[in-house]
Write an enzyme that holds these catalytic residues in place. Structure first.
Site, PDB file in Angstrom:
ATOM      1  N   THR A 175       7.696   1.585   4.254  1.00  0.00           N
ATOM      2  CA  THR A 175       8.929   1.611   3.458  1.00  0.00           C
ATOM      3  C   THR A 175       9.842   2.724   3.982  1.00  0.00           C
ATOM      4  O   THR A 175       9.356   3.679   4.596  1.00  0.00           O
ATOM      5  CB  THR A 175       8.511   1.913   2.004  1.00  0.00           C
ATOM      6  OG1 THR A 175       7.789   0.796   1.519  1.00  0.00           O
ATOM      7  CG2 THR A 175       9.672   2.228   1.090  1.00  0.00           C
ATOM      8  N   GLY A 229       3.475   0.951  -5.377  1.00  0.00           N
ATOM      9  CA  GLY A 229       4.510   0.787  -6.398  1.00  0.00           C
ATOM     10  C   GLY A 229       3.955   0.673  -7.808  1.00  0.00           C
ATOM     11  O   GLY A 229       4.529   1.216  -8.753  1.00  0.00           O
TER      12      GLY A 229
END
Ligand code: ASP
Length: 312
Positions: A175, A229
């Site tokens: 990411t 997440g």
């Protein structure tokens, strides 16, 4: 309140994980830092600088964002991104969006061209096309034949089987995120991702969620997260870290106590780039590596790892 004068500051991360970055990933991080720093030195806003830096990473195909996004278990890449402006707390985000090369720009469009904060799926894609954002190259936008049978009842045993196994496709890509403080003392943050390995179709992580994966407030600072997440959302990490800075904690103290608390209460691994309103900063991770870098006047660094947060 008069702000201390500091040179503009830019921090970038390229995801946290267990494998060190490749030389070409580090080179791309340098290029993104160059881009953002040049803008900041010209007097561009922190918001423009974080967006521009993240766009370099999204377009490179060397990270799990934009062109390099992982595919979900049905063979389709769905991307999440967000931006936040610490000057007025305005923010925008997209989630589960297909086919667009620069999701962070789509997030900015949601912020500035709609009355909303978060658009998902086809609506986010339609808005992006309306404003002529570049599409993903056709070969990347086309779904790959689903590698797994996801019919009802099949996915749970499949998850168990795949858990712990290495996912070769894009396993080493991370990411991306950026935080910055401009000449005026305004801060901003941006995060963009293709998600995690082994995602059911439609899974959304922390990166498009303001307060979880991204936060920026001129009164406190700016944060962009990376990592699992599901854990980051439950811990509300980005907001927790900025609140601790508003209460007087340094970026290092705010970030390490939040990351340790997440690990103790929930588990999971994460990393954060953290910039205070005054211009102090830290790059922290619970994993072995987190490629990234910073530019802050004469203080400049690009590396595969920064400060590993350990429990006592
Ligand atoms: N935080 C991202 C997500 O859960 C993944 C990552 O940072 O590696 O979607």
């Amino acid at each position: 309140m008069k702000k201390r004068t500091r040179p503009p500051i830019l921090l970038i991360h390229g995801g946290c994980g267990s494998t060190p970055p490749t030389a070409s990933q580090l080179k791309t991080i340098e290029a993104a830092l160059d881009r953002g720093e040049t803008l900041l030195q010209k007097g561009t806003s922190a918001l423009d600088a974080v967006e521009a830096a993240v766009v370099v990473l999204e377009k490179s195909g060397r990270f799990n964002a934009g062109k390099g996004s992982k595919r979900q278990m049905d063979g389709i890449a769905r991307m999440d991104a967000s931006v936040m402006n610490g000057r007025d707390l305005s923010a925008g985000a997209v989630a589960a969006m297909e086919g667009i090369l620069t999701p962070v720009r789509a997030a900015r469009l949601v912020m500035e061209r709609t009355p909303h904060l978060l658009l998902v799926g086809q609506s986010a894609e339609r808005l992006s096309r309306l404003f002529h954002l570049p599409p993903l190259p056709p070969s990347l936008a086309a779904p790959k034949p689903p590698p797994h049978d996801l019919s009802f009842g099949k996915w749970e045993p499949l998850f168990r089987k795949l858990q712990g196994k290495r996912d070769d496709e894009a396993a080493e890509l991370g990411t991306v995120g950026a935080v910055a403080r401009d000449k005026e003392g305004n801060v901003a943050a941006a995060t963009s991702t293709g998600g995690i390995r082994m995602m059911l179709p439609g899974r959304v992580g922390d990166s498009p969620l303001i307060g979880a994966g991204t936060y920026a407030d001129n009164l406190a600072g700016a944060v962009s997260m990376t990592g699992l997440g599901e854990a980051i959302i439950r811990a509300g990490l980005a907001k927790e870290i900025t609140l601790a800075m508003e209460g007087g904690d340094s970026p290092e103290a705010a970030g390490s106590s939040a990351l340790i608390r997440m690990r103790r209460r929930i588990g999971g691994e994460a990393g954060a780039i953290i910039l205070s309103a005054e211009g102090d900063f830290a790059l922290l991770h619970t994993t072995d590596s987190m490629p990234g870098g910073y530019r802050a006047g004469r203080r400049r660094k690009t590396a595969g790892r920064f400060q590993k947060v350990m429990e006592d």
